[in-house]
Scaffold this motif. Structure first.
Motif, PDB file in Angstrom:
ATOM      1  N   LEU A   9       0.774  -1.257   0.000  1.00 54.18           N
ATOM      2  CA  LEU A   9      -0.221  -0.111  -0.130  1.00 54.18           C
ATOM      3  C   LEU A   9       0.880   1.142   0.185  1.00 54.18           C
ATOM      4  O   LEU A   9       0.561   2.243  -0.618  1.00 54.18           O
ATOM      5  CB  LEU A   9      -0.870   0.087   1.071  1.00 54.18           C
ATOM      6  N   GLU A  10       1.873   1.163   0.823  1.00 54.06           N
ATOM      7  CA  GLU A  10       2.820   2.477   0.977  1.00 54.06           C
ATOM      8  C   GLU A  10       3.426   2.626  -0.539  1.00 54.06           C
ATOM      9  O   GLU A  10       3.479   3.953  -0.832  1.00 54.06           O
ATOM     10  CB  GLU A  10       3.941   2.023   2.069  1.00 54.06           C
ATOM     11  N   GLN A  11       3.861   1.613  -1.168  1.00 55.96           N
ATOM     12  CA  GLN A  11       4.577   1.759  -2.472  1.00 55.96           C
ATOM     13  C   GLN A  11       3.376   2.491  -3.448  1.00 55.96           C
ATOM     14  O   GLN A  11       3.653   3.407  -4.199  1.00 55.96           O
ATOM     15  CB  GLN A  11       5.079   0.371  -3.080  1.00 55.96           C
ATOM     16  N   GLY A  12       2.083   1.918  -3.278  1.00 57.76           N
ATOM     17  CA  GLY A  12       1.232   2.438  -4.237  1.00 57.76           C
ATOM     18  C   GLY A  12       0.926   3.827  -3.890  1.00 57.76           C
ATOM     19  O   GLY A  12       0.629   4.734  -4.906  1.00 57.76           O
ATOM     20  N   VAL A  13       0.931   4.304  -2.708  1.00 51.85           N
ATOM     21  CA  VAL A  13       0.606   5.781  -2.390  1.00 51.85           C
ATOM     22  C   VAL A  13       1.516   6.610  -3.028  1.00 51.85           C
ATOM     23  O   VAL A  13       1.529   7.651  -3.606  1.00 51.85           O
ATOM     24  CB  VAL A  13       0.582   5.873  -0.737  1.00 51.85           C
ATOM     25  N   ALA A  14       2.996   6.041  -2.664  1.00 54.34           N
ATOM     26  CA  ALA A  14       4.103   6.943  -3.549  1.00 54.34           C
ATOM     27  C   ALA A  14       3.982   6.988  -4.830  1.00 54.34           C
ATOM     28  O   ALA A  14       4.237   7.970  -5.478  1.00 54.34           O
ATOM     29  CB  ALA A  14       5.358   6.024  -2.957  1.00 54.34           C
TER      30      ALA A  14
ATOM     31  N   LYS B 119      -7.313   4.398  -0.971  1.00 56.19           N
ATOM     32  CA  LYS B 119      -6.401   4.758  -0.053  1.00 56.19           C
ATOM     33  C   LYS B 119      -4.691   4.994  -0.835  1.00 56.19           C
ATOM     34  O   LYS B 119      -4.038   5.875  -0.867  1.00 56.19           O
ATOM     35  CB  LYS B 119      -5.809   3.770   0.884  1.00 56.19           C
ATOM     36  N   VAL B 120      -4.991   4.237  -2.067  1.00 55.30           N
ATOM     37  CA  VAL B 120      -3.845   4.316  -3.092  1.00 55.30           C
ATOM     38  C   VAL B 120      -3.884   5.776  -3.685  1.00 55.30           C
ATOM     39  O   VAL B 120      -2.973   6.743  -3.706  1.00 55.30           O
ATOM     40  CB  VAL B 120      -3.581   3.442  -3.881  1.00 55.30           C
ATOM     41  N   VAL B 121      -5.041   6.132  -4.225  1.00 55.16           N
ATOM     42  CA  VAL B 121      -5.254   7.399  -5.037  1.00 55.16           C
ATOM     43  C   VAL B 121      -5.173   8.579  -3.824  1.00 55.16           C
ATOM     44  O   VAL B 121      -5.067   9.504  -4.456  1.00 55.16           O
ATOM     45  CB  VAL B 121      -6.510   7.157  -5.798  1.00 55.16           C
ATOM     46  N   ASN B 122      -5.420   8.330  -2.707  1.00 52.02           N
ATOM     47  CA  ASN B 122      -5.359   9.339  -1.855  1.00 52.02           C
ATOM     48  C   ASN B 122      -3.816   9.853  -1.723  1.00 52.02           C
ATOM     49  O   ASN B 122      -3.470  11.082  -1.713  1.00 52.02           O
ATOM     50  CB  ASN B 122      -5.409   9.011  -0.269  1.00 52.02           C
ATOM     51  N   GLY B 123      -2.770   9.175  -2.376  1.00 49.66           N
ATOM     52  CA  GLY B 123      -1.388   9.805  -2.381  1.00 49.66           C
ATOM     53  C   GLY B 123      -1.326  11.004  -3.262  1.00 49.66           C
ATOM     54  O   GLY B 123      -0.681  11.973  -3.036  1.00 49.66           O
ATOM     55  N   ALA B 124      -2.191  10.908  -4.356  1.00 54.84           N
ATOM     56  CA  ALA B 124      -2.439  11.736  -5.306  1.00 54.84           C
ATOM     57  C   ALA B 124      -3.317  13.043  -4.711  1.00 54.84           C
ATOM     58  O   ALA B 124      -3.029  14.250  -4.838  1.00 54.84           O
ATOM     59  CB  ALA B 124      -2.875  11.421  -6.784  1.00 54.84           C
ATOM     60  N   SER B 125      -4.360  12.551  -4.421  1.00 61.72           N
ATOM     61  CA  SER B 125      -5.285  13.626  -3.861  1.00 61.72           C
ATOM     62  C   SER B 125      -4.891  14.517  -2.592  1.00 61.72           C
ATOM     63  O   SER B 125      -4.828  15.637  -2.548  1.00 61.72           O
ATOM     64  CB  SER B 125      -6.764  13.022  -3.305  1.00 61.72           C
ATOM     65  N   ASP B 126      -4.300  14.000  -1.666  1.00 62.24           N
ATOM     66  CA  ASP B 126      -3.516  14.687  -0.691  1.00 62.24           C
ATOM     67  C   ASP B 126      -2.186  15.340  -1.060  1.00 62.24           C
ATOM     68  O   ASP B 126      -2.334  16.509  -0.456  1.00 62.24           O
ATOM     69  CB  ASP B 126      -2.895  13.692   0.361  1.00 62.24           C
ATOM     70  N   LEU B 127      -1.762  15.166  -2.015  1.00 67.39           N
ATOM     71  CA  LEU B 127      -0.300  15.936  -2.362  1.00 67.39           C
ATOM     72  C   LEU B 127      -1.120  17.046  -2.980  1.00 67.39           C
ATOM     73  O   LEU B 127      -0.538  18.183  -2.955  1.00 67.39           O
ATOM     74  CB  LEU B 127       0.378  15.105  -3.312  1.00 67.39           C
TER      75      LEU B 127
END
Length: 152
Positions: free
Chosen positions: A58-63, A108-116
């Protein structure tokens, strides 16, 4: 604060806008809307490949999703003649996550983009969104995200 100044404050350097990998254009403008083609997960070391729920965490997906967001912003900047401050609003993102059938954390993965995007753009980064599973993605990447943006 301008978007460019905020990037500098955060210590983030946008990559060059990636070139299309096939017969399409990176972005199309219609009125004040800019439709940006899907950006695949890649960093300075190359493509970020893997399947969530199998050989990617999951962490790699978020990155990976964060790199997609940076590429989207790079495409917006390029489409706005190098002026990212012409970006008024992130309207919608559609995120595709290369994942196994039993993996259910695509949001949760796509939150990496949304949050940034919200971290960089503030309220202008808040958007509607879809996050869906894909059995595979081009080149085996973990994530691909496309976006719609309102620009001046």
């Amino acid at each position: 604060m301008s978007h460019t100044a905020r990037l500098t404050e955060l210590g983030i350097t946008l990559p060059d806008a990636p070139m299309p990998a096939a017969n399409y254009v990176p972005a199309v403008r219609s009125g004040d809307l800019l439709f940006v083609s899907g950006q695949v997960s890649a960093d300075a070391d190359g493509l970020m490949v893997g399947k969530l729920g199998a050989d990617a965490t999951l962490e790699q997906g978020v990155a990976a999703a964060r790199t997609c967001a940076l590429s989207l912003l790079a495409q917006v900047r390029a489409a706005c003649d190098g002026d990212l401050d012409r970006l008024e609003q992130v309207v919608k993102l559609t995120g595709f996550v290369n994942s196994t059938p039993d993996f259910g954390d695509q949001p949760k993965v796509v939150n990496g983009a949304s949050d940034l995007l919200v971290e960089i753009l503030g309220d202008a980064g808040k958007h509607s969104r879809s996050a869906v599973s894909a059995g595979s993605l081009p080149f085996g990447v973990m994530v691909e995200i496309e976006g719609i943006f309102r620009v001046k």
